[in-house]
Design a protein around this motif. Structure first.
Motif, PDB file in Angstrom:
ATOM      1  N   TYR A   1      19.602  11.125  19.430  1.00 44.74           N
ATOM      2  CA  TYR A   1      19.846  12.646  19.265  1.00 44.74           C
ATOM      3  C   TYR A   1      18.297  13.229  20.141  1.00 44.74           C
ATOM      4  CZ  TYR A   1      22.466  12.016  15.041  1.00 44.74           C
ATOM      5  OH  TYR A   1      23.277  12.512  13.691  1.00 44.74           O
ATOM      6  N   LYS A   2      18.003  14.268  20.435  1.00 46.16           N
ATOM      7  CA  LYS A   2      17.113  14.391  20.586  1.00 46.16           C
ATOM      8  C   LYS A   2      15.370  14.838  20.328  1.00 46.16           C
ATOM      9  CE  LYS A   2      15.696  17.905  24.315  1.00 46.16           C
ATOM     10  NZ  LYS A   2      16.466  19.885  24.226  1.00 46.16           N
ATOM     11  N   VAL A   3      15.203  13.929  19.818  1.00 45.67           N
ATOM     12  CA  VAL A   3      14.461  13.875  18.610  1.00 45.67           C
ATOM     13  C   VAL A   3      12.744  14.023  19.634  1.00 45.67           C
ATOM     14  CG1 VAL A   3      14.094  11.434  18.372  1.00 45.67           C
ATOM     15  CG2 VAL A   3      13.345  12.976  16.502  1.00 45.67           C
ATOM     16  N   VAL A   4      11.487  14.483  18.460  1.00 50.05           N
ATOM     17  CA  VAL A   4      10.152  13.735  18.499  1.00 50.05           C
ATOM     18  C   VAL A   4      10.045  14.270  17.292  1.00 50.05           C
ATOM     19  CG1 VAL A   4       9.931  16.544  18.991  1.00 50.05           C
ATOM     20  CG2 VAL A   4       8.084  15.195  19.617  1.00 50.05           C
ATOM     21  N   ASN A   5       8.617  12.740  17.276  1.00 49.96           N
ATOM     22  CA  ASN A   5       7.638  12.934  15.814  1.00 49.96           C
ATOM     23  C   ASN A   5       6.693  13.849  16.598  1.00 49.96           C
ATOM     24  OD1 ASN A   5       6.405  11.641  14.224  1.00 49.96           O
ATOM     25  ND2 ASN A   5       5.877   9.659  15.052  1.00 49.96           N
ATOM     26  N   ALA A   6       6.274  14.182  14.997  1.00 48.47           N
ATOM     27  CA  ALA A   6       5.639  15.054  14.928  1.00 48.47           C
ATOM     28  C   ALA A   6       4.227  14.331  14.654  1.00 48.47           C
ATOM     29  CB  ALA A   6       5.692  16.536  14.460  1.00 48.47           C
ATOM     30  N   GLY A   7       4.490  13.129  14.248  1.00 44.32           N
ATOM     31  CA  GLY A   7       3.904  12.772  13.338  1.00 44.32           C
ATOM     32  C   GLY A   7       3.910  13.263  11.523  1.00 44.32           C
ATOM     33  N   GLY A   8       2.673  13.457  10.582  1.00 48.19           N
ATOM     34  CA  GLY A   8       2.344  13.781   9.234  1.00 48.19           C
ATOM     35  C   GLY A   8       1.933  15.381   9.105  1.00 48.19           C
ATOM     36  N   ILE A   9       2.747  15.667   7.877  1.00 45.78           N
ATOM     37  CA  ILE A   9       3.054  16.877   7.925  1.00 45.78           C
ATOM     38  C   ILE A   9       1.810  17.840   7.946  1.00 45.78           C
ATOM     39  CG2 ILE A   9       2.128  16.769   5.477  1.00 45.78           C
ATOM     40  CD1 ILE A   9       3.939  18.446   4.407  1.00 45.78           C
ATOM     41  N   GLY A  10       0.168  17.792   7.913  1.00 46.17           N
ATOM     42  CA  GLY A  10      -0.685  18.540   8.395  1.00 46.17           C
ATOM     43  C   GLY A  10      -0.849  18.817   9.701  1.00 46.17           C
ATOM     44  N   SER A  11      -0.494  17.696  10.417  1.00 48.71           N
ATOM     45  CA  SER A  11       0.058  17.976  12.614  1.00 48.71           C
ATOM     46  C   SER A  11       1.066  18.560  12.083  1.00 48.71           C
ATOM     47  CB  SER A  11       1.278  16.772  12.588  1.00 48.71           C
ATOM     48  OG  SER A  11      -0.896  15.941  12.805  1.00 48.71           O
ATOM     49  N   MET A  12       2.207  18.789  11.828  1.00 54.33           N
ATOM     50  CA  MET A  12       3.256  20.086  11.998  1.00 54.33           C
ATOM     51  C   MET A  12       2.880  21.243  11.453  1.00 54.33           C
ATOM     52  SD  MET A  12       6.443  19.273  13.070  1.00 54.33           S
ATOM     53  CE  MET A  12       6.851  21.545  13.311  1.00 54.33           C
ATOM     54  N   ARG A  13       2.498  21.555  10.614  1.00 53.91           N
ATOM     55  CA  ARG A  13       1.668  22.628  10.232  1.00 53.91           C
ATOM     56  C   ARG A  13       0.695  22.885  11.248  1.00 53.91           C
ATOM     57  NH1 ARG A  13       2.921  23.702   4.618  1.00 53.91           N
ATOM     58  NH2 ARG A  13       3.335  21.638   2.966  1.00 53.91           N
ATOM     59  N   LYS A  14      -0.264  22.108  11.976  1.00 56.98           N
ATOM     60  CA  LYS A  14      -1.083  22.783  12.886  1.00 56.98           C
ATOM     61  C   LYS A  14       0.520  23.013  13.817  1.00 56.98           C
ATOM     62  CE  LYS A  14      -4.226  20.590  11.746  1.00 56.98           C
ATOM     63  NZ  LYS A  14      -5.535  19.312  12.059  1.00 56.98           N
ATOM     64  N   TYR A  15       1.120  21.984  14.164  1.00 52.18           N
ATOM     65  CA  TYR A  15       1.744  22.677  15.601  1.00 52.18           C
ATOM     66  C   TYR A  15       2.578  23.973  15.249  1.00 52.18           C
ATOM     67  CZ  TYR A  15       1.239  18.048  16.781  1.00 52.18           C
ATOM     68  OH  TYR A  15       0.191  16.732  17.604  1.00 52.18           O
ATOM     69  N   LEU A  16       3.288  24.285  13.992  1.00 56.11           N
ATOM     70  CA  LEU A  16       3.833  25.611  14.175  1.00 56.11           C
ATOM     71  C   LEU A  16       2.782  26.440  14.061  1.00 56.11           C
ATOM     72  CD1 LEU A  16       6.194  24.521  10.414  1.00 56.11           C
ATOM     73  CD2 LEU A  16       6.660  25.058  13.129  1.00 56.11           C
ATOM     74  N   LYS A  17       1.728  26.340  13.500  1.00 57.14           N
ATOM     75  CA  LYS A  17       0.180  27.661  13.638  1.00 57.14           C
ATOM     76  C   LYS A  17       0.213  27.503  15.148  1.00 57.14           C
ATOM     77  CE  LYS A  17      -1.712  27.139   9.465  1.00 57.14           C
ATOM     78  NZ  LYS A  17      -2.671  26.909   8.567  1.00 57.14           N
ATOM     79  N   SER A  18       0.440  26.732  16.416  1.00 61.34           N
ATOM     80  CA  SER A  18      -0.287  27.349  17.919  1.00 61.34           C
ATOM     81  C   SER A  18       0.640  27.547  18.814  1.00 61.34           C
ATOM     82  CB  SER A  18      -0.601  26.181  18.506  1.00 61.34           C
ATOM     83  OG  SER A  18       0.021  25.381  17.956  1.00 61.34           O
TER      84      SER A  18
END
Length: 100
Positions: free
Chosen positions: A83-100
């Motif tokens: 699979y082509k995958v990246v670990n975003a880490g925690g849900i808080g980090s993931m939310r920040k990545y989605l906003k930027s």
């Protein structure tokens, strides 16, 4: 130095999102039901080996959990299966990545 890795991860996540990535939450069902990112699929890390075939291998995956440990385990397992995958880490980090 760590900022460099963080920027690379952010770039990868943004790239994957543009490619129609699947968001994968590997927390428990009760954690997922309590709060999750809209559009995410929930496959707890404990059952990732049995349920990874439910994922589309043609689309990249962005994996997250509560703090980053479980998503790292899941990402390693998924990468090993092609699979082509990246670990975003925690849900808080993931939310920040989605906003930027």
């Amino acid at each position: 130095m760590f900022g460099l890795f963080k920027n690379k991860k952010k770039e990868t996540i943004q790239k994957y999102l543009k490619e129609g990535a699947q968001l994968l939450d590997v927390r428990t069902a009760s954690e997922f039901n309590g709060s999750h990112i809209e559009g995410s699929k929930n496959i707890p890390v404990q059952v990732i080996d049995q349920q990874m075939t439910d994922l589309d291998k043609e689309k990249p995956l962005i994996v997250y959990c509560a703090m980053g440990g479980r998503s790292n385990i899941a990402a390693v397992k998924l990468k090993a299966k092609g699979y082509k995958v990246v670990n975003a880490g925690g849900i808080g980090s993931m939310r920040k990545y989605l906003k930027s």
